[in-house]
Design a protein around this motif. Sequence first.
Motif, PDB file in Angstrom:
ATOM      1  N   ARG A 265      32.110  37.523  18.929  1.00  0.00           N
ATOM      2  CA  ARG A 265      33.539  37.221  19.035  1.00  0.00           C
ATOM      3  C   ARG A 265      34.380  38.490  18.958  1.00  0.00           C
ATOM      4  O   ARG A 265      34.044  39.454  18.259  1.00  0.00           O
ATOM      5  CB  ARG A 265      33.947  36.257  17.918  1.00  0.00           C
ATOM      6  N   TYR A 266      35.509  38.474  19.674  1.00  0.00           N
ATOM      7  CA  TYR A 266      36.491  39.570  19.668  1.00  0.00           C
ATOM      8  C   TYR A 266      35.849  40.910  20.041  1.00  0.00           C
ATOM      9  O   TYR A 266      36.243  41.959  19.530  1.00  0.00           O
ATOM     10  CB  TYR A 266      37.164  39.701  18.287  1.00  0.00           C
ATOM     11  N   PRO A 269      35.640  42.513  26.329  1.00  0.00           N
ATOM     12  CA  PRO A 269      36.964  42.219  26.894  1.00  0.00           C
ATOM     13  C   PRO A 269      36.962  40.873  27.615  1.00  0.00           C
ATOM     14  O   PRO A 269      36.077  40.599  28.432  1.00  0.00           O
ATOM     15  CB  PRO A 269      37.184  43.371  27.876  1.00  0.00           C
ATOM     16  N   ALA A 270      37.922  40.013  27.255  1.00  0.00           N
ATOM     17  CA  ALA A 270      38.043  38.667  27.841  1.00  0.00           C
ATOM     18  C   ALA A 270      36.762  37.854  27.664  1.00  0.00           C
ATOM     19  O   ALA A 270      36.484  36.940  28.447  1.00  0.00           O
ATOM     20  CB  ALA A 270      38.423  38.749  29.318  1.00  0.00           C
ATOM     21  N   ASP A 271      35.974  38.168  26.624  1.00  0.00           N
ATOM     22  CA  ASP A 271      34.706  37.480  26.359  1.00  0.00           C
ATOM     23  C   ASP A 271      33.771  37.517  27.570  1.00  0.00           C
ATOM     24  O   ASP A 271      32.976  36.592  27.790  1.00  0.00           O
ATOM     25  CB  ASP A 271      34.946  36.027  25.944  1.00  0.00           C
ATOM     26  N   ASP A 272      33.836  38.589  28.313  1.00  0.00           N
ATOM     27  CA  ASP A 272      33.001  38.757  29.511  1.00  0.00           C
ATOM     28  C   ASP A 272      31.911  39.789  29.206  1.00  0.00           C
ATOM     29  O   ASP A 272      32.190  40.994  29.128  1.00  0.00           O
ATOM     30  CB  ASP A 272      33.869  39.240  30.675  1.00  0.00           C
ATOM     31  N   ARG A 275      31.428  43.203  30.961  1.00  0.00           N
ATOM     32  CA  ARG A 275      32.375  44.297  30.766  1.00  0.00           C
ATOM     33  C   ARG A 275      32.009  45.103  29.521  1.00  0.00           C
ATOM     34  O   ARG A 275      31.502  44.550  28.534  1.00  0.00           O
ATOM     35  CB  ARG A 275      33.800  43.754  30.653  1.00  0.00           C
TER      36      ARG A 275
END
Length: 309
Positions: A265-266, A269-272, A275
């Motif tokens: 979590r966190y 980036p954007a949970d992707d 990336r």
Amino acid sequence: MRGAVAMPIKIPDDLPARRTLEAEGVVVMREADAIRQDIRPMRIGLLNLMPNKMSTETQIARLIGATPLQVELTLVRITHHVARHTPADHMASFYRPWEDVRTERFDGFIVTGAPVERLPFEAVRYWDELRRIFDWTQTHVHRALHICWAAQAALHHFHGVPKYERGGKAFGVFPHRILQPASPFLRGFSDDVAIPVSRWTEVRRDDLPSAVHVLAEGDETGLCLVEDPARRSLFMFNHLEYDTRTLADEYFRDQKAGIPIILPRYYFPADDPTRDPVNTWRGHAHLLFGNWINEMYQTTPFQVHRIGI
């Protein structure tokens, strides 16, 4: 103890971490040059219980090598425990068994986490020796820092504090509140700090004795950093020392092995997960270790034989 100029970290000349640190601009001193320095270095021992010992060596050396002091790092292992994930020649070349260093004294001593947190403490194969090491830090070490499982283990040993299974793994980079901004270990910290977390278990505030002070905690992950002043010890339950991609490596490793793993979590980036993650905790990692070493430097005896007395 006072030094006139900035000093680097002293590690074995052939330790693989040296090349990484030099490439990052960390000043690393050759052993021959350190001998010629007319100064007593800060002696810090690292009991490395992590599976990927070479990665952990680099992470810790990077942080203790960023202070304006000469630091001598000694790598320590459990005496009769054979590391399965680190080459035997690396362990033989760079690590000393604790039984061989137990008569020596250290300004600082760090004990890392270990992948045994879901076992009862007494079921860990090296538990008896680790308990002796914890007791030894009270007589031969000026300040101790325990990380993740080692923090839980030390609190259990010294104070009988239990650990609990969480409902699920705390995995990601979570916000934490600084509760004691006047603590010398938290100088320069923001009010809220993002810190990597990777654990299945936790220690709870209600079980802490009154002598132990909570310095930082998170709403989602609970206790983060506590201090036991009487034992000159810090207990960090999370991982400010982690590299940018440490959580990603853990996630993809377990995913590849078919082990159930949640997305940290966190973190991405954007949970992707395609990336690259961004390191938002590096500055606070340097602050914590720098503050710990500075407090050690200000209070440790100049005469090594008086450490722990």
